[in-house]
Design a protein around this motif. Structure first.
Motif, PDB file in Angstrom:
ATOM      1  N   GLU A 270      29.813  39.840  41.524  1.00 57.67           N
ATOM      2  CA  GLU A 270      29.363  40.042  42.906  1.00 57.67           C
ATOM      3  C   GLU A 270      29.279  41.530  43.245  1.00 57.67           C
ATOM      4  O   GLU A 270      28.333  41.981  43.899  1.00 57.67           O
ATOM      5  CB  GLU A 270      30.327  39.370  43.880  1.00 57.67           C
TER       6      GLU A 270
ATOM      7  N   SER B 129      34.424  39.108  42.982  1.00 56.54           N
ATOM      8  CA  SER B 129      34.320  39.106  41.520  1.00 56.54           C
ATOM      9  C   SER B 129      33.558  40.333  41.040  1.00 56.54           C
ATOM     10  O   SER B 129      32.815  40.971  41.794  1.00 56.54           O
ATOM     11  CB  SER B 129      33.590  37.846  41.045  1.00 56.54           C
TER      12      SER B 129
ATOM     13  N   ARG C 118      38.642  45.210  42.164  1.00 58.69           N
ATOM     14  CA  ARG C 118      38.576  43.784  42.489  1.00 58.69           C
ATOM     15  C   ARG C 118      39.654  43.343  43.474  1.00 58.69           C
ATOM     16  O   ARG C 118      39.774  42.152  43.776  1.00 58.69           O
ATOM     17  CB  ARG C 118      38.690  42.959  41.205  1.00 58.69           C
TER      18      ARG C 118
END
Length: 229
Positions: free
Chosen positions: A203, A200, A195
């Motif tokens: 996503e 996120s 990340r």
């Protein structure tokens, strides 16, 4: 034996994206692009630039400011970005545990490739920050090694071929990495995401990542690749 077991057994190479995955440079790139655009009196919002970081520069420009600007100023903007980022390089650092993550998969017997679509000089600078050299891994790619940049799969295919691998798994930080891995021809390529590029978990998974971790630090012992089975 499950499909996942078969896929895991077939993997012989781990490809690491560099910017945003091994080194903490995503936001430096966003600022560098912002300054490059400003040199030409273009002022796209920073969030839009950030969301495009991870694409190749040839795709970032039209994505952020349009095809017409790419046609008129694309090469000049990329040259300006290079200059701006070059000035920031002393402030960029490797993520904690990044080199350990690379060494851990090597110790498990996997080939390792750094699948960067950035400029060769910037990849060499990243290696130095990681305390690694080109000789420490099986392959290192740059923008010179592919006709089409991410999210096209060319750079991943080039890195896998250079490493002498048959099937790889990509560790990346952006949705573009996951999309790029998903476009690799058969036998295909999985993507494990971190990340640290600012995307996120949802996503990254929606883009095709099979697993998401907070940072490359979580991959320092190599256990993650066993979990793909």
């Amino acid at each position: 034996m499950s499909t996942h077991d078969e896929a895991a057994e077939a993997i012989d190479t781990v490809l690491f994206d560099v910017d945003g995955t091994l080194i903490d440079s995503t936001y430096h790139h966003a600022v560098a692009w912002s300054r490059a655009f400003a040199q030409h009196d273009l002022h796209p919002p920073m969030w839009r630039i950030h969301r495009a970081v991870g694409m190749g520069g040839d795709q970032l420009v039209p994505s952020v400011v349009g095809d017409d600007v790419e046609e008129r100023l694309g090469d000049e903007l990329r040259t300006a970005w290079e200059g701006e980022y070059r000035q920031m390089l002393p402030d960029v650092r490797a993520f904690d545990g990044a080199a350990d993550a690379v060494r851990a998969v090597q110790e498990k017997g996997y080939k390792v490739a750094l699948a960067s679509s950035g400029k060769s000089e910037f990849t060499d600078a990243a290696l130095e920050k990681l305390g690694l050299t080109r000789d420490d891994v099986d392959a290192v790619t740059s923008s010179d090694d592919a006709d089409n940049s991410k999210p096209e799969p060319d750079i991943l295919v080039a890195a896998l071929d250079e490493a002498g691998g048959r099937r790889g798994v990509l560790v990346g930080d952006a949705t573009w990495d996951a999309e790029s891995a998903g476009r690799v021809p058969q036998p295909g390529m999985l993507c494990v995401a971190v990340r640290t590029g600012g995307f996120s978990a949802a996503e990254l998974k929606d883009a095709g990542a099979v697993a998401v971790y907070d940072a490359v630090t979580n991959l320092h012992n190599g256990a993650w690749i066993d979990e793909l089975a």
